[in-house]
Design a protein around this motif. Structure first.
Motif, PDB file in Angstrom:
ATOM      1  N   LEU A   5     -43.399  13.680  -0.706  1.00 19.98           N
ATOM      2  CA  LEU A   5     -43.313  14.426  -1.974  1.00 19.98           C
ATOM      3  C   LEU A   5     -43.127  15.903  -1.618  1.00 19.98           C
ATOM      4  CD1 LEU A   5     -46.255  12.671  -3.874  1.00 19.98           C
ATOM      5  CD2 LEU A   5     -43.841  12.012  -3.803  1.00 19.98           C
ATOM      6  N   LYS A   6     -41.934  16.244  -1.178  1.00 23.62           N
ATOM      7  CA  LYS A   6     -41.706  17.559  -0.572  1.00 23.62           C
ATOM      8  C   LYS A   6     -41.706  18.699  -1.573  1.00 23.62           C
ATOM      9  CE  LYS A   6     -36.655  16.995  -0.597  1.00 23.62           C
ATOM     10  NZ  LYS A   6     -35.440  17.038   0.240  1.00 23.62           N
ATOM     11  N   ASP A   7     -41.439  18.432  -2.855  1.00 27.50           N
ATOM     12  CA  ASP A   7     -41.381  19.500  -3.848  1.00 27.50           C
ATOM     13  C   ASP A   7     -42.650  19.612  -4.676  1.00 27.50           C
ATOM     14  OD1 ASP A   7     -38.724  20.300  -3.235  1.00 27.50           O
ATOM     15  OD2 ASP A   7     -37.976  18.526  -4.283  1.00 27.50           O
ATOM     16  N   ALA A   8     -43.651  18.824  -4.385  1.00 25.18           N
ATOM     17  CA  ALA A   8     -44.877  18.835  -5.180  1.00 25.18           C
ATOM     18  C   ALA A   8     -45.729  20.050  -4.841  1.00 25.18           C
ATOM     19  CB  ALA A   8     -45.663  17.556  -4.939  1.00 25.18           C
ATOM     20  N   LEU A   9     -46.382  20.602  -5.874  1.00 27.38           N
ATOM     21  CA  LEU A   9     -47.322  21.704  -5.722  1.00 27.38           C
ATOM     22  C   LEU A   9     -48.726  21.147  -5.883  1.00 27.38           C
ATOM     23  CD1 LEU A   9     -45.494  24.426  -7.875  1.00 27.38           C
ATOM     24  CD2 LEU A   9     -45.397  24.100  -5.398  1.00 27.38           C
ATOM     25  N   TRP A  10     -49.591  21.491  -4.913  1.00 26.11           N
ATOM     26  CA  TRP A  10     -50.919  20.894  -4.898  1.00 26.11           C
ATOM     27  C   TRP A  10     -52.012  21.897  -5.192  1.00 26.11           C
ATOM     28  CZ3 TRP A  10     -50.681  15.888  -5.160  1.00 26.11           C
ATOM     29  CH2 TRP A  10     -49.602  15.200  -4.599  1.00 26.11           C
ATOM     30  N   ASP A  11     -51.679  22.969  -5.889  1.00 29.70           N
ATOM     31  CA  ASP A  11     -52.700  23.912  -6.323  1.00 29.70           C
ATOM     32  C   ASP A  11     -53.601  23.245  -7.347  1.00 29.70           C
ATOM     33  OD1 ASP A  11     -51.566  25.811  -4.708  1.00 29.70           O
ATOM     34  OD2 ASP A  11     -50.317  26.662  -6.297  1.00 29.70           O
ATOM     35  N   VAL A  12     -54.880  23.597  -7.307  1.00 23.93           N
ATOM     36  CA  VAL A  12     -55.844  22.975  -8.213  1.00 23.93           C
ATOM     37  C   VAL A  12     -55.472  23.237  -9.664  1.00 23.93           C
ATOM     38  CG1 VAL A  12     -58.275  22.906  -8.886  1.00 23.93           C
ATOM     39  CG2 VAL A  12     -57.652  23.205  -6.475  1.00 23.93           C
ATOM     40  N   ASP A  13     -54.964  24.431  -9.951  1.00 18.85           N
ATOM     41  CA  ASP A  13     -54.639  24.788 -11.339  1.00 18.85           C
ATOM     42  C   ASP A  13     -53.236  24.367 -11.741  1.00 18.85           C
ATOM     43  OD1 ASP A  13     -57.118  25.992 -11.486  1.00 18.85           O
ATOM     44  OD2 ASP A  13     -56.350  27.926 -10.762  1.00 18.85           O
ATOM     45  N   ALA A  14     -52.430  23.938 -10.782  1.00 19.96           N
ATOM     46  CA  ALA A  14     -51.042  23.599 -11.117  1.00 19.96           C
ATOM     47  C   ALA A  14     -50.567  22.449 -10.253  1.00 19.96           C
ATOM     48  CB  ALA A  14     -50.136  24.819 -10.932  1.00 19.96           C
ATOM     49  N   LEU A  15     -50.923  21.222 -10.649  1.00 23.21           N
ATOM     50  CA  LEU A  15     -50.443  20.030  -9.962  1.00 23.21           C
ATOM     51  C   LEU A  15     -49.145  19.594 -10.641  1.00 23.21           C
ATOM     52  CD1 LEU A  15     -53.786  18.037  -9.599  1.00 23.21           C
ATOM     53  CD2 LEU A  15     -52.572  19.293  -7.817  1.00 23.21           C
ATOM     54  N   SER A  16     -48.035  19.891 -10.013  1.00 20.68           N
ATOM     55  CA  SER A  16     -46.758  19.605 -10.666  1.00 20.68           C
ATOM     56  C   SER A  16     -45.658  19.498  -9.632  1.00 20.68           C
ATOM     57  CB  SER A  16     -46.412  20.707 -11.678  1.00 20.68           C
ATOM     58  OG  SER A  16     -46.284  21.959 -11.021  1.00 20.68           O
ATOM     59  N   SER A  17     -44.512  19.021 -10.093  1.00 22.26           N
ATOM     60  CA  SER A  17     -43.314  18.926  -9.270  1.00 22.26           C
ATOM     61  C   SER A  17     -42.090  18.906 -10.176  1.00 22.26           C
ATOM     62  CB  SER A  17     -43.351  17.664  -8.406  1.00 22.26           C
ATOM     63  OG  SER A  17     -42.139  17.505  -7.704  1.00 22.26           O
ATOM     64  N   PRO A  18     -41.025  19.577  -9.787  1.00 23.46           N
ATOM     65  CA  PRO A  18     -39.804  19.556 -10.604  1.00 23.46           C
ATOM     66  C   PRO A  18     -39.049  18.226 -10.520  1.00 23.46           C
ATOM     67  CG  PRO A  18     -39.458  20.840  -8.601  1.00 23.46           C
ATOM     68  CD  PRO A  18     -40.898  20.488  -8.638  1.00 23.46           C
ATOM     69  N   VAL A  19     -39.423  17.391  -9.554  1.00 19.78           N
ATOM     70  CA  VAL A  19     -38.756  16.101  -9.386  1.00 19.78           C
ATOM     71  C   VAL A  19     -39.516  15.054 -10.197  1.00 19.78           C
ATOM     72  CG1 VAL A  19     -37.985  14.362  -7.730  1.00 19.78           C
ATOM     73  CG2 VAL A  19     -38.028  16.790  -7.072  1.00 19.78           C
ATOM     74  N   PRO A  20     -38.860  14.314 -11.112  1.00 19.68           N
ATOM     75  CA  PRO A  20     -39.569  13.368 -11.990  1.00 19.68           C
ATOM     76  C   PRO A  20     -40.373  12.309 -11.233  1.00 19.68           C
ATOM     77  CG  PRO A  20     -37.355  13.753 -12.798  1.00 19.68           C
ATOM     78  CD  PRO A  20     -37.435  14.434 -11.463  1.00 19.68           C
ATOM     79  N   ILE A  21     -39.794  11.732 -10.194  1.00 15.00           N
ATOM     80  CA  ILE A  21     -40.521  10.677  -9.479  1.00 15.00           C
ATOM     81  C   ILE A  21     -41.772  11.227  -8.802  1.00 15.00           C
ATOM     82  CG2 ILE A  21     -39.108  10.993  -7.414  1.00 15.00           C
ATOM     83  CD1 ILE A  21     -40.664   7.699  -8.693  1.00 15.00           C
ATOM     84  N   GLU A  22     -41.686  12.472  -8.317  1.00 19.90           N
ATOM     85  CA  GLU A  22     -42.861  13.078  -7.698  1.00 19.90           C
ATOM     86  C   GLU A  22     -43.927  13.390  -8.740  1.00 19.90           C
ATOM     87  OE1 GLU A  22     -41.783  16.395  -5.299  1.00 19.90           O
ATOM     88  OE2 GLU A  22     -40.494  15.245  -3.942  1.00 19.90           O
ATOM     89  N   GLN A  23     -43.511  13.807  -9.925  1.00 24.55           N
ATOM     90  CA  GLN A  23     -44.469  14.059 -10.987  1.00 24.55           C
ATOM     91  C   GLN A  23     -45.169  12.772 -11.419  1.00 24.55           C
ATOM     92  OE1 GLN A  23     -45.295  17.174 -12.210  1.00 24.55           O
ATOM     93  NE2 GLN A  23     -46.943  16.017 -13.218  1.00 24.55           N
ATOM     94  N   CYS A  24     -44.451  11.678 -11.374  1.00 18.51           N
ATOM     95  CA  CYS A  24     -45.077  10.383 -11.690  1.00 18.51           C
ATOM     96  C   CYS A  24     -46.180  10.046 -10.691  1.00 18.51           C
ATOM     97  CB  CYS A  24     -44.017   9.287 -11.706  1.00 18.51           C
ATOM     98  SG  CYS A  24     -42.857   9.383 -13.079  1.00 18.51           S
ATOM     99  N   PHE A  25     -45.931  10.317  -9.428  1.00 19.72           N
ATOM    100  CA  PHE A  25     -46.965  10.081  -8.430  1.00 19.72           C
ATOM    101  C   PHE A  25     -48.180  10.976  -8.659  1.00 19.72           C
ATOM    102  CE2 PHE A  25     -43.783   7.836  -5.842  1.00 19.72           C
ATOM    103  CZ  PHE A  25     -44.577   6.841  -5.284  1.00 19.72           C
ATOM    104  N   ILE A  26     -47.939  12.249  -8.974  1.00 20.88           N
ATOM    105  CA  ILE A  26     -49.053  13.169  -9.219  1.00 20.88           C
ATOM    106  C   ILE A  26     -49.881  12.706 -10.409  1.00 20.88           C
ATOM    107  CG2 ILE A  26     -49.635  15.532  -9.875  1.00 20.88           C
ATOM    108  CD1 ILE A  26     -47.192  16.480  -8.300  1.00 20.88           C
TER     109      ILE A  26
END
Length: 505
Positions: free
Chosen positions: A364-385
């Motif tokens: 999940l290379k585009d995912a952001l793992w900040d506590v206040d902002a768990l997100s990703s611009p890629v839809p499949i990665e956002q589904c995993f989050i």
């Protein structure tokens, strides 16, 4: 046959000096009572305390009662502390090692004191009888021996007295400082884990081979790190292993219990809409658990369609937790997401489960793992989050785990507070790979299994004549002729062990 530790004790593996061997233990293999003292140790302690005893008048202690109390008190302090220290050393260091003559533990301290007091009295009586050839006036001689006749006067006497007392106090201090809790800490409060995407344990050029050769350099580097750092659980992604490679070629089966899942069409099914996404070779996951851990480990079936493996660990207290590893190819879509989330849901629904730990390369290379902002611009990665959040799994890795600066390797857990000493190591610090190694500890009260006593032949009591007779009367030609080499070797070995068990105890 005799116990292996007893055999090593007899041949001197534990002791280079024969004076430290207990005579009764050499005969029976068991610790004796209070009278199995070594003569050297007897003489040493009698001389040691007797010199303290007779030098004390030079310090101004001339009362018989004071001297007797001093002798008994000093010896009891030394006996009890030495016995307590010996007890933990004999349990945790060497099964048959005798720390000193106080080898029976604290329960025998009074027995040893009695032995030494009796020995001291006999020494005085014998000295009197040798001098006067009778026992008349022995009480007077005892009083003079204890007080006036044993006083060492002048500066020499005071110097010797102070030296003896200084040596005794130093020994006592060392015994007290060597805290038994350090030598015998009990069960460990945490398990050490090492994870890495190793990018193949076979060379890339061997991927297409049915019987590939192993990358022995990488395996040696990894094994060296695991052994030197006493890693309890090893987790690997992208092993690239195949069915032709045995588990003991990776880690010794005597030291690790290995769970692995190599890539197949069952774990990594091809995409019918895009066959190029499927790579027949590569992939693979592995978990190795140390065999000497006092813990029950078993694999959990989590279905097909994903490169994932999970094991359930049960501690002696009955606590259960799951360690799972997963390798996800970055080009896979929603079908792979459903398989993985379904597997995680299956694990979370298990009964009496306390914690879950999931570690692996999710890509999940585009995912952001900040506590206040768990997100990703890629839809499949956002589904995993979103799935991780729904399952109550917290992602603990906050540093890049790939040489390109991405966080590809994740550590997900349902109990973030139980993860300690999480560290992302430098590239190639363990073995060559484009992913960085990750080490961490998890809270779990797990001890070590008691070592199994091995048996070996007692060749000193062997019946060599009977063994030679049976060997000569064995029809070797009928046994070994006209058979395959493997069959002949099995027959030869069986016959030799049969005769050895018959004639060697």
């Amino acid at each position: 046959m005799i116990d292996l530790s007893l055999y090593r004790f007899r041949v001197g593996v534990y002791h280079g000096n024969s004076i430290n061997r207990c005579p009764k233990q050499l005969k029976t293999g068991k610790r004796g009572g209070i009278f199995n003292l070594d003569s050297f140790n007897q003489d040493f302690f009698i001389i040691y305390f007797y010199n303290i005893f007779k030098c004390c008048p030079a310090l101004g202690l001339s009362s018989r009662t004071t001297l007797l109390y001093l002798f008994c008190g000093l010896y009891m302090i030394y006996a009890v502390t030495s016995s307590l220290l010996m007890a933990c050393v004999s349990i945790n260091v060497r099964p048959s090692y005798d720390f000193n003559c106080l080898g029976g533990g604290p329960n025998n301290a009074f027995g040893y004191l009695l032995v030494y007091v009796v020995y001291f009295l006999i020494h005085i009586v014998n000295r009197y009888y040798v001098k006067y050839s009778s026992f008349d006036g022995i009480l007077t001689f005892w009083r003079n021996s204890m007080c006036s006749n044993t006083v060492i006067g002048g500066r020499v006497g005071k110097f010797l007295s102070m030296c003896v007392m200084w040596v005794f106090m130093m020994n006592l201090t060392l015994v007290i400082v060597a805290n038994p809790s350090i030598l015998n800490p009990g069960p460990s409060s945490s398990l050490s884990l090492y994870y890495q995407n190793v990018q193949g344990l076979i060379p890339f050029g061997q991927l297409g081979e049915t019987n590939p050769i192993l990358d022995t350099t990488k395996i040696l580097e990894m094994s060296t790190y695991v052994m030197q750092n006493k890693i309890d659980i090893v987790i690997l992604n992208e092993t690239w292993l195949k069915r032709s490679i045995f588990d003991n070629e990776i880690f010794p089966l005597t030291q690790f219990k290995i769970f692995r899942k190599d890539r197949t069409a069952w774990t990594h099914p091809p995409d019918p809409t895009n066959p190029k996404r499927f790579r027949k070779n590569g992939g693979g996951v592995l978990i190795a658990v140390r065999s000497d851990l006092d813990i029950i480990s078993k694999e959990i079936k989590v279905g097909s369609g994903a490169e994932i493996i999970a094991i359930e660990l049960t501690t002696p207290s009955g606590a259960k937790f799951i360690i799972c590893t997963c390798y996800r190819v970055g080009t896979l879509g929603m079908e792979n997401h459903k398989k993985l989330t379904g597997a995680f849901q299956t694990l979370s629904r298990r009964r009496n489960l306390s914690k879950i730990y999931v570690v692996g390369d999710f890509n999940l290379k585009d995912a952001l793992w900040d506590v206040d902002a768990l997100s990703s611009p890629v839809p499949i990665e956002q589904c995993f989050i979103d799935s991780f959040v729904d399952l109550g799994l917290v992602q603990c890795v906050s540093q890049p785990t790939h040489q390109k600066g991405n966080i590809l390797d994740l550590l997900l857990t349902s109990s973030e507070s139980s993860v300690q000493n999480l560290k992302v190591m430098d590239k190639d610090s363990v073995c060559r790979s484009d992913h960085f190694p990750i080490t961490f500890n998890i809270n779990a009260m797990v001890g070590k299994k008691k070592p199994i006593k091995r048996q070996c032949y007692n060749f000193k009591r062997a019946n060599w004549d009977g063994l030679n007779v049976d060997l000569c009367h064995t029809n070797w030609n009928a046994m070994l002729n006209c058979c395959e080499p493997e069959t002949g070797w099995i027959r030869l070995k069986s016959r030799l062990f049969e005769l050895a068990n018959r004639h060697i105890p």
